[in-house]
Design a protein around this motif. Structure first.
Motif, PDB file in Angstrom:
ATOM      1  N   GLY A 109      64.559  58.722  32.645  1.00 37.48           N
ATOM      2  CA  GLY A 109      63.857  57.622  33.291  1.00 37.48           C
ATOM      3  C   GLY A 109      64.316  56.240  32.910  1.00 37.48           C
ATOM      4  O   GLY A 109      63.830  55.251  33.469  1.00 37.48           O
ATOM      5  N   ARG A 110      65.273  56.143  31.963  1.00 41.37           N
ATOM      6  CA  ARG A 110      65.700  54.839  31.473  1.00 41.37           C
ATOM      7  C   ARG A 110      67.216  54.754  31.449  1.00 41.37           C
ATOM      8  O   ARG A 110      67.889  55.742  31.193  1.00 41.37           O
ATOM      9  CB  ARG A 110      65.183  54.605  30.049  1.00 41.37           C
ATOM     10  CG  ARG A 110      63.704  54.372  29.942  1.00 41.37           C
ATOM     11  CD  ARG A 110      63.169  54.789  28.578  1.00 41.37           C
ATOM     12  NE  ARG A 110      63.028  56.245  28.486  1.00 41.37           N
ATOM     13  CZ  ARG A 110      62.706  56.893  27.374  1.00 41.37           C
ATOM     14  NH1 ARG A 110      62.531  56.216  26.252  1.00 41.37           N
ATOM     15  NH2 ARG A 110      62.581  58.211  27.376  1.00 41.37           N
ATOM     16  N   ALA A 111      67.714  53.547  31.685  1.00 38.92           N
ATOM     17  CA  ALA A 111      69.141  53.283  31.536  1.00 38.92           C
ATOM     18  C   ALA A 111      69.304  51.975  30.786  1.00 38.92           C
ATOM     19  O   ALA A 111      68.586  51.001  31.050  1.00 38.92           O
ATOM     20  CB  ALA A 111      69.825  53.203  32.898  1.00 38.92           C
ATOM     21  N   LEU A 112      70.235  51.971  29.839  1.00 35.32           N
ATOM     22  CA  LEU A 112      70.505  50.777  29.048  1.00 35.32           C
ATOM     23  C   LEU A 112      71.809  50.152  29.515  1.00 35.32           C
ATOM     24  O   LEU A 112      72.814  50.850  29.663  1.00 35.32           O
ATOM     25  CB  LEU A 112      70.574  51.138  27.556  1.00 35.32           C
ATOM     26  CG  LEU A 112      70.783  49.989  26.576  1.00 35.32           C
ATOM     27  CD1 LEU A 112      70.047  50.273  25.260  1.00 35.32           C
ATOM     28  CD2 LEU A 112      72.269  49.751  26.291  1.00 35.32           C
ATOM     29  N   LEU A 113      71.773  48.846  29.758  1.00 34.59           N
ATOM     30  CA  LEU A 113      72.946  48.123  30.218  1.00 34.59           C
ATOM     31  C   LEU A 113      73.443  47.195  29.109  1.00 34.59           C
ATOM     32  O   LEU A 113      72.673  46.401  28.558  1.00 34.59           O
ATOM     33  CB  LEU A 113      72.623  47.284  31.462  1.00 34.59           C
ATOM     34  CG  LEU A 113      71.899  47.981  32.617  1.00 34.59           C
ATOM     35  CD1 LEU A 113      71.757  47.015  33.789  1.00 34.59           C
ATOM     36  CD2 LEU A 113      72.614  49.254  33.038  1.00 34.59           C
ATOM     37  N   ILE A 114      74.718  47.312  28.785  1.00 35.44           N
ATOM     38  CA  ILE A 114      75.339  46.379  27.845  1.00 35.44           C
ATOM     39  C   ILE A 114      75.655  45.116  28.644  1.00 35.44           C
ATOM     40  O   ILE A 114      76.663  45.021  29.339  1.00 35.44           O
ATOM     41  CB  ILE A 114      76.615  46.967  27.222  1.00 35.44           C
ATOM     42  CG1 ILE A 114      76.295  48.274  26.489  1.00 35.44           C
ATOM     43  CG2 ILE A 114      77.265  45.957  26.287  1.00 35.44           C
ATOM     44  CD1 ILE A 114      75.420  48.118  25.274  1.00 35.44           C
ATOM     45  N   ALA A 115      74.755  44.138  28.552  1.00 37.75           N
ATOM     46  CA  ALA A 115      74.861  42.944  29.395  1.00 37.75           C
ATOM     47  C   ALA A 115      75.907  41.964  28.890  1.00 37.75           C
ATOM     48  O   ALA A 115      76.502  41.221  29.677  1.00 37.75           O
ATOM     49  CB  ALA A 115      73.500  42.254  29.472  1.00 37.75           C
ATOM     50  N   THR A 116      76.132  41.941  27.589  1.00 32.24           N
ATOM     51  CA  THR A 116      77.091  41.020  26.976  1.00 32.24           C
ATOM     52  C   THR A 116      77.411  41.526  25.579  1.00 32.24           C
ATOM     53  O   THR A 116      76.614  42.251  24.971  1.00 32.24           O
ATOM     54  CB  THR A 116      76.517  39.589  26.893  1.00 32.24           C
ATOM     55  OG1 THR A 116      77.451  38.738  26.210  1.00 32.24           O
ATOM     56  CG2 THR A 116      75.200  39.552  26.161  1.00 32.24           C
ATOM     57  N   ALA A 152      71.584  54.907  43.213  1.00 34.17           N
ATOM     58  CA  ALA A 152      71.776  56.323  43.498  1.00 34.17           C
ATOM     59  C   ALA A 152      70.935  57.233  42.606  1.00 34.17           C
ATOM     60  O   ALA A 152      70.999  58.462  42.758  1.00 34.17           O
ATOM     61  CB  ALA A 152      73.250  56.696  43.353  1.00 34.17           C
ATOM     62  N   ARG A 153      70.146  56.647  41.713  1.00 33.19           N
ATOM     63  CA  ARG A 153      69.366  57.458  40.768  1.00 33.19           C
ATOM     64  C   ARG A 153      67.888  57.067  40.807  1.00 33.19           C
ATOM     65  O   ARG A 153      67.396  56.306  39.979  1.00 33.19           O
ATOM     66  CB  ARG A 153      69.947  57.298  39.358  1.00 33.19           C
ATOM     67  CG  ARG A 153      71.234  58.095  39.227  1.00 33.19           C
ATOM     68  CD  ARG A 153      72.174  57.573  38.179  1.00 33.19           C
ATOM     69  NE  ARG A 153      73.381  58.409  38.177  1.00 33.19           N
ATOM     70  CZ  ARG A 153      74.416  58.223  38.996  1.00 33.19           C
ATOM     71  NH1 ARG A 153      74.373  57.240  39.889  1.00 33.19           N
ATOM     72  NH2 ARG A 153      75.466  59.014  38.959  1.00 33.19           N
ATOM     73  N   PRO A 154      67.153  57.634  41.764  1.00 34.56           N
ATOM     74  CA  PRO A 154      65.737  57.286  41.921  1.00 34.56           C
ATOM     75  C   PRO A 154      64.855  57.745  40.761  1.00 34.56           C
ATOM     76  O   PRO A 154      63.687  57.334  40.687  1.00 34.56           O
ATOM     77  CB  PRO A 154      65.342  57.996  43.226  1.00 34.56           C
ATOM     78  CG  PRO A 154      66.348  59.085  43.391  1.00 34.56           C
ATOM     79  CD  PRO A 154      67.620  58.569  42.807  1.00 34.56           C
ATOM     80  N   ALA A 182      65.419  43.893  40.899  1.00 40.83           N
ATOM     81  CA  ALA A 182      64.124  43.984  41.588  1.00 40.83           C
ATOM     82  C   ALA A 182      64.265  44.496  43.013  1.00 40.83           C
ATOM     83  O   ALA A 182      63.302  45.016  43.596  1.00 40.83           O
ATOM     84  CB  ALA A 182      63.433  42.618  41.579  1.00 40.83           C
ATOM     85  N   ARG A 183      65.457  44.362  43.592  1.00 45.89           N
ATOM     86  CA  ARG A 183      65.684  44.872  44.955  1.00 45.89           C
ATOM     87  C   ARG A 183      65.841  46.387  44.977  1.00 45.89           C
ATOM     88  O   ARG A 183      65.875  46.989  46.062  1.00 45.89           O
ATOM     89  CB  ARG A 183      66.921  44.201  45.557  1.00 45.89           C
ATOM     90  CG  ARG A 183      66.762  42.700  45.791  1.00 45.89           C
ATOM     91  CD  ARG A 183      67.940  42.136  46.557  1.00 45.89           C
ATOM     92  NE  ARG A 183      67.870  40.687  46.662  1.00 45.89           N
ATOM     93  CZ  ARG A 183      68.607  39.841  45.945  1.00 45.89           C
ATOM     94  NH1 ARG A 183      69.504  40.317  45.091  1.00 45.89           N
ATOM     95  NH2 ARG A 183      68.481  38.532  46.099  1.00 45.89           N
ATOM     96  N   ILE A 184      65.968  47.011  43.846  1.00 44.93           N
ATOM     97  CA  ILE A 184      66.063  48.477  43.768  1.00 44.93           C
ATOM     98  C   ILE A 184      64.641  49.001  43.625  1.00 44.93           C
ATOM     99  O   ILE A 184      64.005  48.850  42.578  1.00 44.93           O
ATOM    100  CB  ILE A 184      66.948  48.904  42.583  1.00 44.93           C
ATOM    101  CG1 ILE A 184      68.350  48.305  42.734  1.00 44.93           C
ATOM    102  CG2 ILE A 184      67.022  50.430  42.487  1.00 44.93           C
ATOM    103  CD1 ILE A 184      69.276  48.568  41.572  1.00 44.93           C
ATOM    104  N   ASN A 185      64.136  49.609  44.683  1.00 47.79           N
ATOM    105  CA  ASN A 185      62.703  49.884  44.791  1.00 47.79           C
ATOM    106  C   ASN A 185      62.154  50.784  43.692  1.00 47.79           C
ATOM    107  O   ASN A 185      60.985  50.651  43.300  1.00 47.79           O
ATOM    108  CB  ASN A 185      62.390  50.498  46.157  1.00 47.79           C
ATOM    109  CG  ASN A 185      62.578  49.516  47.289  1.00 47.79           C
ATOM    110  OD1 ASN A 185      62.453  48.302  47.089  1.00 47.79           O
ATOM    111  ND2 ASN A 185      62.897  50.007  48.481  1.00 47.79           N
ATOM    112  N   HIS A 186      62.962  51.729  43.205  1.00 47.07           N
ATOM    113  CA  HIS A 186      62.406  52.663  42.223  1.00 47.07           C
ATOM    114  C   HIS A 186      62.375  52.096  40.807  1.00 47.07           C
ATOM    115  O   HIS A 186      61.826  52.723  39.897  1.00 47.07           O
ATOM    116  CB  HIS A 186      63.170  53.997  42.238  1.00 47.07           C
ATOM    117  CG  HIS A 186      64.647  53.863  42.056  1.00 47.07           C
ATOM    118  ND1 HIS A 186      65.512  53.793  43.124  1.00 47.07           N
ATOM    119  CD2 HIS A 186      65.418  53.791  40.942  1.00 47.07           C
ATOM    120  CE1 HIS A 186      66.754  53.707  42.667  1.00 47.07           C
ATOM    121  NE2 HIS A 186      66.724  53.704  41.347  1.00 47.07           N
TER     122      HIS A 186
END
Length: 335
Positions: A109-116, A152-154, A182-186
């Motif tokens: 249910g979670r994804a971590l993004l390396i933003a910087t 692609a991952r609801p 925020a545009r990704i509905n899920h």
């Protein structure tokens, strides 16, 4: 009312403070009136992982005390050059869990993004001190691919911005990322893992509060303080501004030998956090990263500390003692 000029001055203040951060071990040692004999090994360790600490954080340290708990977190030391069995460059399995460039998915249910890859401070125990930020970050060139992967991952409902430190990005960059997410509905929750409200509390300005208020996503912030000495009126003001904007704030600390490995330090940290409106959340056992062997606290000692703390404090002030095990479905409780 906060004017545009006031907001601009706030932005300029934290960026100026960051530009003036101490990066030379000699300057830090001289500033704190420490033994010059510390300098040769500090320089050698800084060649492996450079020193970086803002002046305002140094101002919270005790001059002349080589064992100051804040100093120990940032001063390069010769024992960082020691090798030890089990201490590796990727102690939490980030690279094995990378699903796309800079996208780490370990838990459901979670994804971590390396933003910087940038930080306001270089903590000597950092578990990502060897992370290949240049090749494995989700920002800029990889951002369209990151968004496509998330769409692609609801099953994913929470995105965690990490790094480095995501608040090293400008508020314009963060606002744009928040709008895209925020545009990704899920997606429902945006979590920020950051040390900046502790290190440079002036980072919490009007523009940051505005984009948080504008997003439909629920915003959670997980800060990182290891010692009560890190918290002062300026950090409390930053936390209050975030809370007023509806941000839920939690703290995760690392149990560090010579910094907070005693009941008094852990008790004071929990109380200082709670007084600041921050919920104690996790107390991590040290991730066994190369260069940090001298910070390790044995499991049996950690358990004894938590048992003593539980006998002294109400449950709502107790963090969960955990460790991260590569491949596990979540943080692993130690007690």
């Amino acid at each position: 009312m906060i004017t545009r000029l006031t907001a601009d001055r706030q932005a300029c203040a934290w960026q100026t403070a960051l530009a003036q951060a101490i990066t030379d071990p000699e300057v830090l040692i001289r500033r704190l009136d420490l033994d010059a004999g510390l300098l040769p090994t500090a320089r050698m360790a800084a060649q492996q992982f450079r020193l970086k600490v803002p002046e305002s954080y140094v101002a919270r340290m005790q001059s002349g005390n080589p064992n100051d708990p804040l100093l120990r977190q940032v001063l390069p030391m010769g024992n960082e050059l020691q090798q030890a069995p089990g201490f590796v460059k990727d102690p939490v399995g980030d690279l094995d869990a990378m699903a796309a460039p800079g996208v780490i998915q370990k838990y459901a249910g979670r994804a971590l993004l390396i933003a910087t890859g940038a930080c306001a401070i270089h903590c000597r125990y950092c578990f990502r001190r060897h992370y290949p930020y240049g090749q494995a970050s989700a920002g800029r060139n990889h951002w369209p691919h990151t968004l496509a992967w998330l769409r692609a991952r609801p099953d994913i409902h929470e995105v965690i911005l990490s790094g480095g430190d995501p608040l090293m990005l400008t508020d314009g960059e963060l606002a744009a990322m928040a709008r895209d997410l925020a545009r990704i509905n899920h997606l429902r929750t945006l979590r920020l893992h950051t040390r900046l409200p502790v290190i440079l509390p002036e980072r919490i300005g009007a523009d940051l509060i505005q984009w948080i208020a504008d997003t439909r996503l629920r915003v959670v912030m997980v800060i990182h303080a290891n010692h009560a000495q890190e918290l002062d009126p300026s950090t409390r003001n930053a936390f209050a501004a975030l809370a007023q904007a509806g941000v839920r704030i939690f703290n995760q600390a690392v149990l560090l030998r010579g910094v907070n490995d005693n009941v008094a330090a852990l008790r004071d940290l929990g109380e200082a956090l709670f007084d600041s409106g921050v919920q104690p959340y996790y107390l991590h056992l040290l991730d066994p990263v190369c260069g940090a062997t001298h910070f390790a606290v044995e499991d049996v000692v950690a358990v004894e500390l938590m048992q003593a703390l539980a006998a002294d404090q109400p449950g709502y002030l107790l963090p969960r003692l955990v460790r991260e095990i590569p491949g596990a479905a979540g943080k692993s409780p130690v007690i």
